[in-house]
Each structure stands twice: as C-alpha cells, then as structure tokens.
Design a protein around this motif. Structure first.
Motif, mmCIF file in Angstrom:
data_model
loop_
_atom_site.group_PDB
_atom_site.id
_atom_site.type_symbol
_atom_site.label_atom_id
_atom_site.label_comp_id
_atom_site.label_asym_id
_atom_site.label_seq_id
_atom_site.Cartn_x
_atom_site.Cartn_y
_atom_site.Cartn_z
ATOM 1 N N ARG A 116 -84.567 -25.667 94.891
ATOM 2 C CA ARG A 116 -84.105 -25.324 93.549
ATOM 3 C C ARG A 116 -83.485 -26.535 92.858
ATOM 4 O O ARG A 116 -83.761 -26.811 91.686
ATOM 5 C CB ARG A 116 -83.102 -24.175 93.606
ATOM 6 C CG ARG A 116 -82.536 -23.801 92.229
ATOM 7 C CD ARG A 116 -81.465 -22.735 92.321
ATOM 8 N NE ARG A 116 -82.030 -21.468 92.760
ATOM 9 C CZ ARG A 116 -82.610 -20.584 91.952
ATOM 10 N NH1 ARG A 116 -82.734 -20.850 90.645
ATOM 11 N NH2 ARG A 116 -83.085 -19.463 92.415
ATOM 12 N N SER A 151 -90.840 -20.507 87.046
ATOM 13 C CA SER A 151 -90.843 -19.755 88.298
ATOM 14 C C SER A 151 -91.615 -20.544 89.347
ATOM 15 O O SER A 151 -92.647 -21.144 89.046
ATOM 16 C CB SER A 151 -91.466 -18.361 88.114
ATOM 17 O OG SER A 151 -92.831 -18.467 87.763
ATOM 18 N N GLU A 166 -82.214 -23.744 98.510
ATOM 19 C CA GLU A 166 -81.302 -24.336 97.532
ATOM 20 C C GLU A 166 -81.646 -25.796 97.260
ATOM 21 O O GLU A 166 -81.506 -26.279 96.132
ATOM 22 C CB GLU A 166 -79.857 -24.217 98.007
ATOM 23 C CG GLU A 166 -78.815 -24.634 96.974
ATOM 24 C CD GLU A 166 -78.964 -23.888 95.634
ATOM 25 O OE1 GLU A 166 -78.667 -24.496 94.584
ATOM 26 O OE2 GLU A 166 -79.368 -22.699 95.641
ATOM 27 N N SER A 195 -88.901 -20.009 80.404
ATOM 28 C CA SER A 195 -88.484 -19.882 81.800
ATOM 29 C C SER A 195 -89.446 -20.628 82.716
ATOM 30 O O SER A 195 -90.535 -21.045 82.307
ATOM 31 C CB SER A 195 -88.439 -18.402 82.206
ATOM 32 O OG SER A 195 -89.732 -17.820 82.121
ATOM 33 N N GLU A 254 -84.885 -28.109 89.384
ATOM 34 C CA GLU A 254 -84.057 -28.077 88.178
ATOM 35 C C GLU A 254 -83.635 -29.471 87.732
ATOM 36 O O GLU A 254 -83.393 -29.681 86.537
ATOM 37 C CB GLU A 254 -82.857 -27.160 88.409
ATOM 38 C CG GLU A 254 -83.296 -25.701 88.575
ATOM 39 C CD GLU A 254 -82.165 -24.705 88.514
ATOM 40 O OE1 GLU A 254 -80.989 -25.117 88.609
ATOM 41 O OE2 GLU A 254 -82.473 -23.497 88.356
ATOM 42 N N LEU A 291 -88.092 -18.718 93.282
ATOM 43 C CA LEU A 291 -86.947 -19.143 92.483
ATOM 44 C C LEU A 291 -87.386 -19.228 91.040
ATOM 45 O O LEU A 291 -88.554 -19.454 90.744
ATOM 46 C CB LEU A 291 -86.383 -20.484 92.959
ATOM 47 C CG LEU A 291 -87.321 -21.679 93.004
ATOM 48 C CD1 LEU A 291 -86.851 -22.757 92.046
ATOM 49 C CD2 LEU A 291 -87.392 -22.238 94.407
ATOM 50 N N SER A 292 -86.448 -19.008 90.138
ATOM 51 C CA SER A 292 -86.775 -18.995 88.713
ATOM 52 C C SER A 292 -85.522 -19.252 87.903
ATOM 53 O O SER A 292 -84.399 -19.233 88.426
ATOM 54 C CB SER A 292 -87.392 -17.647 88.314
ATOM 55 O OG SER A 292 -86.480 -16.592 88.544
ATOM 56 N N GLY A 293 -85.718 -19.500 86.615
ATOM 57 C CA GLY A 293 -84.590 -19.730 85.734
ATOM 58 C C GLY A 293 -85.069 -20.105 84.347
ATOM 59 O O GLY A 293 -86.274 -20.209 84.085
ATOM 60 N N PRO A 294 -84.135 -20.334 83.437
ATOM 61 C CA PRO A 294 -84.508 -20.704 82.063
ATOM 62 C C PRO A 294 -84.880 -22.176 81.960
ATOM 63 O O PRO A 294 -84.357 -23.016 82.687
ATOM 64 C CB PRO A 294 -83.227 -20.400 81.272
ATOM 65 C CG PRO A 294 -82.127 -20.606 82.278
ATOM 66 C CD PRO A 294 -82.681 -20.161 83.595
ATOM 67 N N THR A 295 -85.789 -22.477 81.042
ATOM 68 C CA THR A 295 -86.136 -23.865 80.744
ATOM 69 C C THR A 295 -86.922 -23.930 79.446
ATOM 70 O O THR A 295 -87.702 -23.032 79.130
ATOM 71 C CB THR A 295 -86.968 -24.500 81.874
ATOM 72 O OG1 THR A 295 -87.108 -25.903 81.620
ATOM 73 C CG2 THR A 295 -88.352 -23.888 81.988
#
Length: 332
Positions: free
Chosen positions: A50, A34, A47, A32, A54, A24-28
């Motif tokens: 995640r 990961s 989920e 980003s 987050e 899972l990954s995303g902006p921060t």
C-alpha cells in the motif's frame, strides 16, 4: 473522462494455501484506485505494498494535478509566454507522447486544451457547464496549440500563454509505474487500476486468468457487453457517456477536438484499447475517440492498434474490433 470498467474477478475453485488474494484501494486523482494481487508466503506485507502504491500516486498528483496550485503542471501553467520550467524526466516523456498524438491527429488531440475545458465547464477553473459565446471561445482558442510548446534539455518552454492538461494520459502512466513497482517487489500476479485505467499480469490464486468486463457506453446503468481474459496487457476505455451536459436539446461531452475548440460531434461512443503499456492504451483510446468512427477505425487498423470501437446507431450500439484486438483477446 475515463469510462468506468467493470472489474470481474471470478474466484472459483480451491486456492493454494500459500497464496492469498489481497486487495487495497483508496482515493486518487479525483476518483479512486484499486489493486488486487496474489500474495505469496514470502511476499511483502500488504501495508508495504500500500505504501509503495500510494507513494507513486502521491507523486503523480504532485506533478500532474491541475487542481493543485503547487503541482509541477500548475507552476508551468502559471508562467507567461516565452518562459521555461525545469521538469522531471517522466513528465517530459509524457509531453513527448502527447506531442506525438497531436501530430498524428493534426492537432485534434492537444495537451494544451485546458482553457477550452475551463470555458465549457469541464476543467479545474470551470464555473458551470455551458456553451460559451463565440467571442469567449475565440479568445480561449488563442491560448491553445501544441505547437507553442518547446523542449530544451531538462526543461519545457512555452512560446504562447498555453496551459497543459495531462488528464488524458496521466492515469495510464500511473498504472504503468504501479505495475513496474509491484513487479520489482516480487509480485508476479496482479490487477492494478487507477481511475478506470488498468493492467493485469499473471493469474488469480486459483490459476484462472484475470477477466475484465467491458461495458456498453450507457449513462443510465452499467451493462457488460463483453468479458475478456487479460494477461500482460493494459486496458483503457475512453467514452463520451459519463461526463457531459445537455443544453437546448444538444449533448456536449468533455471529449474535445482542439482544432475546433468544442466537443466532438460524431456517433463514436467509446473506444477500448489493449496494449502492453497503460500509457499507450490510455492515449490511443482518447485519440481514436476524438478522431471518430471512420478516421479512428482507419488509424487503428493502419497502426496495428488493438482496439474496439462502439458506435451509436438507431436503437442501440454497434461494436467493431480491429484484427489486432481479436488477436490480443485470443492471446496471440
């Protein structure tokens, strides 16, 4: 800035059918994150993982972001001199660690460096990258000084118009919190990374260790100079080769010596530190980079820090690993 690490996952061989590798990954934090972890049959659904990760990153942003006017650190920065603000316990712990690094470096590392970052073009209030005029620099330096911070129970006070910036250690703190949360959820094997700071625990589904490629400090392309196996350790690389500008033939990085009010001017290009704590690795990689090749090396050896220092020389780079780094890489 935090030097980008090449994360190498060599997933060879058959995997246990009850275990799968989840990603899972995303902006921060303007970059980003990961996460890669081994999911067991009875483990939490992706989920849920995640959401947990987050939620931590959201709290980090809410407390430490200098790009948000409503963050805790921005509220403190907006205070005038001789005022105090109630702070969460973990933020005060980061202040204590930052003050320790400042004392160890005689003020070269300083959490109150933000006015200088803005002036030189690297901070949240920066207009453009440039070498400031001497008068503006002198004014900014009057607003910098770790000695102007004072702790009171549950509160942080400022005795001068100083402003905090946690960018040198906040990502490492975030990785530690994520690692603790994953372990609490029963996840025993993972690699957690945020803005280049990372921690690896356990092994991949095929039983092999997590392998991390450390790159040469080059701005033009990514080239691995060494691949290491990591288990139970955080890896932090600080470098001067990503975030910089050039003016009149001179190169200015965002790595500052707060005592001088300007970017460092030595040949130490990057420092990688291994430590059980991502916060410690993050802070000490920055500290050693600021200190430079000689002082940084002497400090790392004297304090048993697992570090590798990469210095620019004519025609390339020279790497020098401390005895603690050699032992850590061997798993000793």
């Amino acid at each position: 800035m935090r030097a980008t690490l090449l994360l190498t996952l060599l997933l060879l061989g058959a995997c246990d059918q009850r275990s799968t590798l989840e990603r899972l990954s995303g902006p921060t934090m303007g970059s980003s994150y990961s996460i890669q972890y081994v999911r067991e049959a009875d483990g939490p659904p992706p989920e849920q993982v995640r959401q947990a990760v987050e939620a931590i990153l959201h709290d980090i942003d809410q407390h430490y972001s200098t790009y948000r006017s409503d963050s805790t650190v921005s509220q403190f920065n907006q205070l005038s001199a001789n005022q105090c603000l109630a702070m969460p316990a973990d933020l005060l712990e980061l202040v204590d660690f930052g003050q320790h690094l400042a004392e160890q470096s005689a003020g070269a590392f300083d959490l109150t460096v933000e006015p200088l970052l803005d002036l030189w073009g690297f901070g949240p209030q920066a207009r453009h990258e440039r070498v400031p005029d001497p008068h503006a620099l002198a004014q900014a330096r009057q607003r910098v000084g770790y000695q102007h911070l004072r702790r009171e129970p549950g509160m942080l006070c400022k005795e001068g118009a100083v402003e905090l910036d946690f960018n040198s250690i906040a990502a490492g703190h975030a990785v530690d919190l994520i690692a603790q949360r994953l372990a609490a959820m029963g996840i025993a094997n993972f690699l957690a990374e945020a803005t280049g700071e990372l921690k690896a625990v356990g092994r991949k589904p095929d039983g092999r260790p997590w392998r991390i490629a450390l790159e040469l400090p080059r701005a033009d392309r990514q080239i691995a100079r060494q691949v290491i196996s990591v288990n139970g350790l955080a890896v932090s690389t600080s470098g001067d080769y990503r975030n910089y500008f050039e003016e009149n033939g001179r190169r200015y990085s965002h790595t500052f010596d707060a005592r001088l009010g300007r970017p460092v001017e030595h040949e130490l290009a990057s420092v990688t530190v291994l430590d059980a704590s991502a916060l410690q690795a993050d802070g000490y990689s920055t500290l050693l980079l600021i200190m430079g090749p000689e002082r940084g090396w002497d400090y790392a050896v004297a304090h048993d820090i697992a570090a590798i220092l990469v210095t620019r020389v004519e025609g390339g780079f020279v790497s020098q690993a401390t005895p603690s780094f050699e032992r850590a890489v061997k798993g000793e």
